[in-house]
Design an enzyme around this catalytic site. Structure first.
Site, PDB file in Angstrom:
ATOM      1  N   CYS A  81       6.083  -0.601  -8.422  1.00 37.34           N
ATOM      2  CA  CYS A  81       6.952   0.005  -9.429  1.00 37.34           C
ATOM      3  C   CYS A  81       6.706  -0.483 -10.854  1.00 37.34           C
ATOM      4  CB  CYS A  81       8.425  -0.082  -9.016  1.00 37.34           C
ATOM      5  SG  CYS A  81       9.300  -1.527  -9.558  1.00 37.34           S
ATOM      6  N   HIS A 135      13.855   4.453  -7.073  1.00 38.12           N
ATOM      7  CA  HIS A 135      12.718   3.989  -6.262  1.00 38.12           C
ATOM      8  C   HIS A 135      12.833   4.670  -4.916  1.00 38.12           C
ATOM      9  CE1 HIS A 135      12.080   0.052  -8.536  1.00 38.12           C
ATOM     10  NE2 HIS A 135      13.208   0.523  -9.037  1.00 38.12           N
ATOM     11  N   HIS A 170       8.446   6.825  -7.815  1.00 39.55           N
ATOM     12  CA  HIS A 170       9.449   6.412  -8.790  1.00 39.55           C
ATOM     13  C   HIS A 170       9.798   7.612  -9.641  1.00 39.55           C
ATOM     14  CE1 HIS A 170       7.579   2.585  -7.560  1.00 39.55           C
ATOM     15  NE2 HIS A 170       8.841   2.263  -7.471  1.00 39.55           N
ATOM     16  N   LYS A 191      20.946   0.598  -2.553  1.00 40.82           N
ATOM     17  CA  LYS A 191      20.014   1.530  -1.915  1.00 40.82           C
ATOM     18  C   LYS A 191      20.633   2.233  -0.714  1.00 40.82           C
ATOM     19  CE  LYS A 191      17.656  -1.420   1.446  1.00 40.82           C
ATOM     20  NZ  LYS A 191      16.658  -2.452   1.582  1.00 40.82           N
ATOM     21  N   GLN A 235       2.241   1.461   0.625  1.00 43.19           N
ATOM     22  CA  GLN A 235       3.519   2.156   0.532  1.00 43.19           C
ATOM     23  C   GLN A 235       3.300   3.578   0.036  1.00 43.19           C
ATOM     24  OE1 GLN A 235       5.532  -0.496  -2.237  1.00 43.19           O
ATOM     25  NE2 GLN A 235       6.801  -1.243  -0.564  1.00 43.19           N
ATOM     26  N   ASP A 248       4.930   5.323  -2.231  1.00 44.64           N
ATOM     27  CA  ASP A 248       5.922   4.874  -3.182  1.00 44.64           C
ATOM     28  C   ASP A 248       6.096   5.897  -4.290  1.00 44.64           C
ATOM     29  OD1 ASP A 248       7.677   2.964  -3.961  1.00 44.64           O
ATOM     30  OD2 ASP A 248       6.175   1.482  -4.560  1.00 44.64           O
ATOM     31  N   ARG A 269       1.906  -9.005   0.437  1.00 46.94           N
ATOM     32  CA  ARG A 269       3.043  -9.918   0.409  1.00 46.94           C
ATOM     33  C   ARG A 269       2.752 -11.064   1.340  1.00 46.94           C
ATOM     34  NH1 ARG A 269       7.982  -5.462   0.293  1.00 46.94           N
ATOM     35  NH2 ARG A 269       7.253  -4.499  -1.633  1.00 46.94           N
TER      36      ARG A 269
END
Length: 663
Positions: A346, A524, A397, A478, A393, A395, A375
């Site tokens: 992000c 997100h 945004h 979330k 991911q 992902d 990670r």
RNA sequence: GCCGCCUUAGCUCAGUCGGACAGAGCGGCUCACUCGUAAUGAGCAGGUCGGGGGUUCGAUUCCCCCAGGCGGCUCCA
């Protein structure tokens, strides 16, 4: 909640009548899965059957096979476990022994960990306790509050505690005691079926700052049949474990040379993954997303700006310190830079947003990336594809004007659910994760507003909504979509997070219609979460028998004899022209062996051809479930397979539901 | 990260109470077989017994360290 037939409710009048007696008198079952194990009063409290009210009241029988009934059985079984352990290991101190999903555990403070042999001995002792011949011990409530030597019997927790003594049925002598809130089954005879599963260390009261105790886990059920079903369920879960299937189907592996939690995808796994991604890409394009790309490493400054380094440094790979220059005498002449492996996409997307001025006309701006992140997961938590150190991911945004939020969230949620359904998951509930009071940034008002906006979107979906207090990331609340798989297990899939913080940290703006600078709100959104994990979940959901559109090999031609290979090559060519992944097995295995091989490999369509088929310009279908349709004209067969694949049918094809006008 | 267990051929697993060329099935390769809906037969190749160190006349076997895996705990932006 299971409500068994014949639930008995009875009014107790007069002081001193025991609930159990009253229920028995009213005809509540005393044996089998419907047996009353405890009572529930009209306020919903669960009570021992030996409990006697002090005023008139109404109690209902709680059946062994209900959720509450099972919990009581499991809790009582945990006590039997503790008794057995103290019998065999008199020095063992007791922690806590609660029922949990599908079972129970009990924590012990002992000098050495339990061995496999210990568990066998403990289980044997438990069986003796439960049915010592015809005269089992009774587990009876003894009201001796305040009269407890807590150095003997380890304190369990706060709240109302009572000593439960196990009394010998004949002598009435207390053979064992434990502190507990109850309630319990009236006698150990009401523990019809149990099994010890494993032992493992666990931190006292769940904090890693505390010493570890030895936990013994077990399961207990209202009947031997239900226990067997549960054990079979576990066996089935093991058979469809994605780590096992990944090796069997040659999809991916975790070479030790690369490191823990880092997967490589083999060609067949690569096909599945590419199909998963391509379809997702297509849907994202249709839904107005734009695709971006960002690098795998960055200077630390980016993650300081975002705040991740402050909150999550432990979970990031440690930095590479680069570009430092020293003078002759060792002084730092030019300070170096810390570069980090990317743990999140992000912040990069914020930079894309900020790369030029933005107009309100561009909003909502939807940026999407299949972004690989790394990670540093603790060594003990890495698990197959579901918990890795490197993952991709899906992902997105989304930057919106505040007023666009409700509409965007609503359409986003339905987009997410629709797409998950397209992959064959269709049983969902939502979780709303709210602020963690120890870990957050931003004002109360913004959190309040964000949480309510999300709650509204979640409620509008009509799905079940479960609260997850304190589960939010530091920058915003979330919604997560939890999906149940074919075995009824739930997996957290998509997450949708609201973020007022990141736009501020990155000073993101847009020019509104009146010419003023405004701050966008950021959403997100991960849909699969991680491709790797979603891959694993789908594999387990389908037990390896992936939908034809995802299957690495969609059809295999199997000749009866060599002379039929040519015919099948022609069929394969026609299928390939329709985009079907097809092979012809021209090896010198026998036909039966080939069927076995490709069935084991979970190929959805096997196309056999022998003399009769060649002569008739046909092929014969055999499906994963063993059903078959013989003598299908080649054109029709090609159409049937290609159509099935292109429609992205998620069920396994079988003779019954394929439209083949066959002989 | 913590606790326990595990690591023998590509895979699944025997085996070695410290002692001779370490075995099987599947898979792979070769040959024969050409067969109508879940395993044809024969032969061959394949292992420094996870890596390193120690004890010992001798270690795959015992001890220590490391790596990887499994089951939990903790954690999961």
């Amino acid at each position: 909640m299971t409500v068994p037939a014949g639930t008995t409710t009875v009014a107790i009048q007069g002081v001193g009548t025991m609930g159990g007696q009253a229920l028995r008198d009213a005809g509540a079952p005393i044996g089998g899965p419907d047996a009353a194990v405890v009572a529930r009063d009209d306020s919903g409290r669960l009570l021992d059957l030996a409990w006697a009210p002090e005023t008139d009241t109404t109690v209902a029988a709680v059946a062994a096979g209900s959720d509450d009934g099972r919990s009581v059985i499991r809790h009582s079984c945990a006590h039997v476990l503790a008794q057995a352990v103290q019998q065999l290991f008199p020095e063992a101190k007791l922690g806590i022994g609660p029922p949990v999903t599908d079972g129970f555990y009990y924590d012990f403070d002992v000098d050495r960990p339990f061995t496999q042999d210990d568990l066998v001995a403990i289980e044997k002792t438990m069986r003796k306790i439960i049915k010592a011949g015809a005269e089992p011990y009774k587990l009876e409530l003894v009201d001796r509050k305040g009269d407890v030597d807590t150095s003997e019997v380890m304190e369990v927790g706060a709240g109302e505690l009572t000593v439960y003594d196990n009394l010998h049925a004949h002598t009435g002598e207390a053979v064992w005691a434990d502190l507990c809130r109850g309630p319990h089954v009236p006698t150990t005879r009401h523990i019809p079926a149990f099994r010890l599963m494993r032992s493992a260390a666990a931190y006292w009261r769940g904090s890693e700052r505390n010493p570890q105790l030895q936990r013994i886990c077990g399961t207990a059920w209202e009947s031997a049949e239900r226990l067997d079903e549960y054990l079979e369920h576990l066996a089935e879960a093991e058979r469809r474990d994605h780590r096992r299937l990944g090796a069997e189907l040659d999809l991916f592996s975790f070479p030790a040379e690369i490191g823990s939690g880092l997967a490589v995808f083999h060609p067949r796994g690569g096909i599945v993954r590419r199909e998963m991604e391509d379809y997702s890409r297509q849907r994202h394009v249709e839904a107005g997303y734009e695709f971006v790309y960002s690098p795998h490493i960055t200077k630390g400054q980016l993650f300081e700006t975002s705040g991740h380094l402050q909150w999550y440094a432990d979970g990031m790979f440690p930095p590479m310190h680069l570009d430092e220059e020293l003078s002759e005498d060792g002084e730092v002449r030019k300070p170096g830079q810390d570069y980090y492996l990317k743990p999140m996409n992000c912040p990069y997307h914020n930079l894309v947003y900020r790369s030029r001025g933005r107009s309100y006309r561009e909003l909502p701006l939807r940026l999407f990336e299949f972004g690989s992140v790394y990670r540093y997961e603790k060594s003990g938590v890495v698990h197959g594809l579901t918990r890795v150190r490197g993952m991709t991911q899906d992902d997105a945004h989304i930057y919106c004007a505040p007023g666009q939020l409700p509409g965007e969230l609503k359409s986003l949620l339905s987009f997410v659910l629709d797409l998950l359904r397209d992959y064959g998951l269709d049983d969902f509930y939502l979780e709303l994760s709210t602020r963690n009071e120890d870990k957050y940034v931003g004002s109360d008002a913004l959190w309040e507003e964000a949480t309510e906006t999300l709650r509204q979107a979640a409620e509008d979906s009509g799905l079940e909504l479960v609260a997850d207090p304190g589960g939010a990331a530091f920058y915003g609340p979330k919604i997560s979509v939890q999906a149940r798989d074919a075995l009824g297990r739930t997996w957290q899939m998509s997450t949708i997070q609201l973020d007022y913080s990141m736009p501020e940290r990155f000073d993101l703006e847009y020019t509104s219609s009146d010419g003023s600078k405004q701050r966008p709100v950021k959403i997100h959104r991960a849909l699969f979460g991680s491709i790797e994990r979603f891959f694993g979940v789908l594999l387990e959901h389908y037990a390896g028998a992936l939908p034809a559109w995802l299957a690495p090999v969609q059809a295999v031609g199997i000749p009866i004899a060599d002379e039929h290979v040519e015919h099948l090559q022609q069929v394969a060519k026609a299928l390939r022209a329709r985009g079907v992944r097809v092979e012809v097995d021209a090896s010198d295995d026998r036909m039966q062996k080939k069927i076995r091989t490709h069935t084991t490999q979970k190929v959805p369509f096997l196309l056999l051809a022998g003399g009769k088929d060649v002569e008739a310009g046909a092929v014969s279908f055999r499906f994963r479930d063993g059903t078959q349709v013989n003598g299908v004209a080649v054109d029709q067969a090609v159409e049937a397979v290609a159509g099935w694949v292109n429609r992205r049918e998620n069920v396994s094809p079988t003779a019954a539901d394929l439209p083949l006008g066959a002989s």
